[in-house]
Each structure stands twice: as C-alpha cells, then as structure tokens.
Design an enzyme around this catalytic site. Structure first.
Site, PDB file in Angstrom:
ATOM      1  CB  ALA A 234      -8.405   7.527   4.128  1.00 47.61           C
ATOM      2  N   GLY A 235     -11.106   7.948   5.827  1.00 45.11           N
ATOM      3  CA  GLY A 235     -12.135   8.945   6.101  1.00 45.11           C
ATOM      4  C   GLY A 235     -13.529   8.393   6.315  1.00 45.11           C
TER       5      GLY A 235
ATOM      6  CE  LYS B   3      -3.182   2.797   2.623  1.00 48.55           C
ATOM      7  NZ  LYS B   3      -3.861   3.048   3.900  1.00 48.55           N
TER       8      LYS B   3
ATOM      9  CG  ASN C  17      -6.776   1.196  10.890  1.00 47.61           C
ATOM     10  OD1 ASN C  17      -5.574   1.129  10.685  1.00 47.61           O
ATOM     11  ND2 ASN C  17      -7.260   0.824  12.071  1.00 47.61           N
ATOM     12  CB  THR C  18      -9.782   5.555  12.253  1.00 49.39           C
ATOM     13  OG1 THR C  18      -8.434   5.769  11.849  1.00 49.39           O
ATOM     14  CG2 THR C  18     -10.075   6.380  13.496  1.00 49.39           C
TER      15      THR C  18
ATOM     16  N   GLY D 120      -8.577   9.060   9.232  1.00 49.98           N
ATOM     17  CA  GLY D 120      -9.004   9.133  10.630  1.00 49.98           C
ATOM     18  C   GLY D 120     -10.037  10.203  10.923  1.00 49.98           C
TER      19      GLY D 120
END
Lengths: 259, 67
Positions: A186-187, A99, A208-209, A160
């Site tokens: 992301a986001g 990645k 993830n987050t 995040g």
C-alpha cells in the site's frame, strides 16, 4: 537471480517478489495483461455479495494460470467480520491463504491492530495461511508472527495514496527484526518507491493502484517488475555506506596539469 | 414450495432443492460461488447435496476485483 533467491512464504516458493492487486482496472482483460507483465505469482481479490440482476463477468476467468488467488477481507471492520469472510471464501473453494485486512477508518484506511491480531490468531488456528495488513509496528509484527502469521504486510503509506515510503524508518526496524517475510503493501506510487522498499530489505511488495490506474497499466506493471528485481538485486549486492563528503572516483595522483 | 432469503431477497423454491439447484436457478455459473447458510459457510463439496429449508437465509458471494 530469481532461481537461486526464491521468496518463501509458508513453505511455498515464489520467483516473483511483486504481488499485485486486481482492483481499479478499466477491464478484466487489462488486469490480466498487467498481471502477466508484472510477473506476479499472487493476485489479490476481494469477496462481495453477488448482484444476481447484473452478475457481470467472472474475474477469476482472467487470472493467469499458476497465479495464486489471494482473497482479502476488505470491508471487514472487526475481527469477527474478517474471520467470517475468510471462512466463506475457503468453503467456496478459494485458497486457504488470506490477506487479512481489518479497517474501521474510511478516510485513511488504516488497519485496526487489535482486531487484526485477534483475527489472525483465530484464522491461523483454523488452518489459514495469514498475511496481515498492518501499520509498520515492529512490536505488532512480532506478535503477529508469534500467533503464526506467514508474513507481515506493513503499509508504506495509506492505500491508493501513492505517497511512497512514508513510514520507512519503522519498516526498516521491522526488516532488521524480521521473523517472517516483510511485504510492503500500500501507498507505493512509483517503481522507484518499490525499488527503495526492496533495497531496504523488504522481502516483497504488493502494488495495485499505481499499476491499475496508470495511463498504460501493462507498461507500468513491467516497470514495477523491473524495479522490484533491481531493488532486490541491489539489496543482495550490498549498498555502499553514505558519506558526509565527496570521495573521488579517479586518482588524485598524477594529474597532468600538476607538477 | 418453500421460501428462502438470498442476499436479502425472497426466493421461492421447490421443497428439497439443493444449493447447487438454487445457484442454477439464479443463473450464477461463475467458477466460485461462495455460500453462507444461516451464518455458516457451506463447503463447496456439499452444494449438490445440501437441501435448503423453509426460512433459510443465504448469502451468495464471489471473488471480485480488489487490492
């Protein structure tokens, strides 16, 4: 659905369209349980120097079997740094999938498109399967595909942030002009964001987050899995066109109070 | 004895010690040890044979949690 609708990246088939990150969990055990609940078949890891005085546990011991480790190049601010990290990871026995992240900006963590393209070209030439993190830019997506990237990974919003699909319109253009799989990364803050990304035609999402920092990461991992499956199913089923006005679902004729 | 630098710290080794022996000496037993020697990545298959030399600079890295 999943058996007949695999995600194919660089010739490899995945049943799951949810990729997860391993960061920010309260423990590796929770990370493992969340990865299992998410059904993910790809899990990102970062690469860092060993602190020999406090080595701690080995995260890879907690990665479920059959899940592909996807090393990232987080921390790289230039193409050279990213290439160095990827080569180090591969030489040490990690997969040759990467990645690719080249991020010079610490406030919004936005990727550098020029350095990303340079690094991608070098890594592809060097035999890597490259999944580049990028701002959603259809022209850059084409350039990345042309140098041989296996996917493009546009951000929905800053890493995040949990803002959701802020860059929806340009991601839609990327989907329309898709050359390689589009992975929204992301986001995404909520399962509904992930479902929306899949509905608009993304091939997969990376989360993830929103999972790792939820009150119950394992339950949230399951929620994201369901949302990704629902969004993909809806995409394949064909969403209706939006209309400017209402359209009754019941017949207009024969209403009993009307002659 | 020879002296090498590992992750910024000086380390004394017997002459002829290999990368594998260094990792053992450092007590690092995780599944993946990623090793760079003088700026060049070292293939894992060579850890057991590659003898370190006086003045070598090594980076030893590993996979960690990340998104």
């Amino acid at each position: 659905m999943s058996r007949t609708d695999p995600l194919v990246i660089a010739g490899r088939e995945f049943r799951s369209r949810l990729i997860t990150g391993s960061g920010k969990y309260s423990s590796f055990a929770v990370m493992r349980d969340a990865a299992l609940a998410s059904g993910c078949e790809m899990l990102t890891v970062a690469v860092r120097r060993v602190e020999f005085d406090t080595p701690g546990e080995d995260i890879t011991a907690y990665v479920p079997d059959d899940v592909l480790l996807l090393p990232n190049t987080s921390g790289a601010e230039t193409a050279e740094e990213a290439v160095r990290m990827a080569r180090l990871a591969r030489a040490g026995g990690l997969p040759d999938w990467v990645k690719l992240e080249v991020i010079p900006d610490p406030r919004y963590l936005l990727p550098d498109p020029v350095e990303t393209l340079r690094a991608a070209a070098t890594l592809v030439e060097d035999g890597f399967t490259v999944l580049p993190y990028m701002l959603p830019d259809p022209v850059l997506a084409r350039r990345l595909a042309e140098v041989g990237c296996a996917t493009v990974m546009p951000l929905a919003a800053p890493i995040g942030s949990g803002w959701g699909l802020k860059l929806r319109e340009t991601i839609e253009i990327m989907v329309e002009e898709r050359i390689v799989p589009v992975v929204v990364d992301a986001g995404l803050g909520a399962p509904s964001h992930a479902a929306a990304a899949m509905e608009l035609g993304a091939d997969a999402v990376l989360v993830n987050t929103a999972i790792a920092t939820a009150d119950d990461p394992v339950a949230m991992a399951r929620a994201f899995r369901l949302a990704v499956e629902a969004g993909r199913a809806a995409r394949l089923a064909g969403l209706i066109e939006e209309r400017a006005t209402a359209e009754p679902s019941s017949p207009l004729a024969g209403v009993i109070t009307k002659a | 004895m020879i002296s090498v630098v590992v992750n910024g710290r000086e380390q004394e080794l017997e002459a002829g010690e290999t990368v594998a022996r260094l990792l053992e000496r450092l007590g690092f037993t995780a599944r993946y040890a990623l090793v760079e020697r003088n700026g060049e990545p070292v293939e894992r298959a060579r850890y057991a044979e590659l003898a370190l030399e006086e003045g070598d600079t090594l980076v030893v890295a590993r996979p960690v949690a990340g998104g």
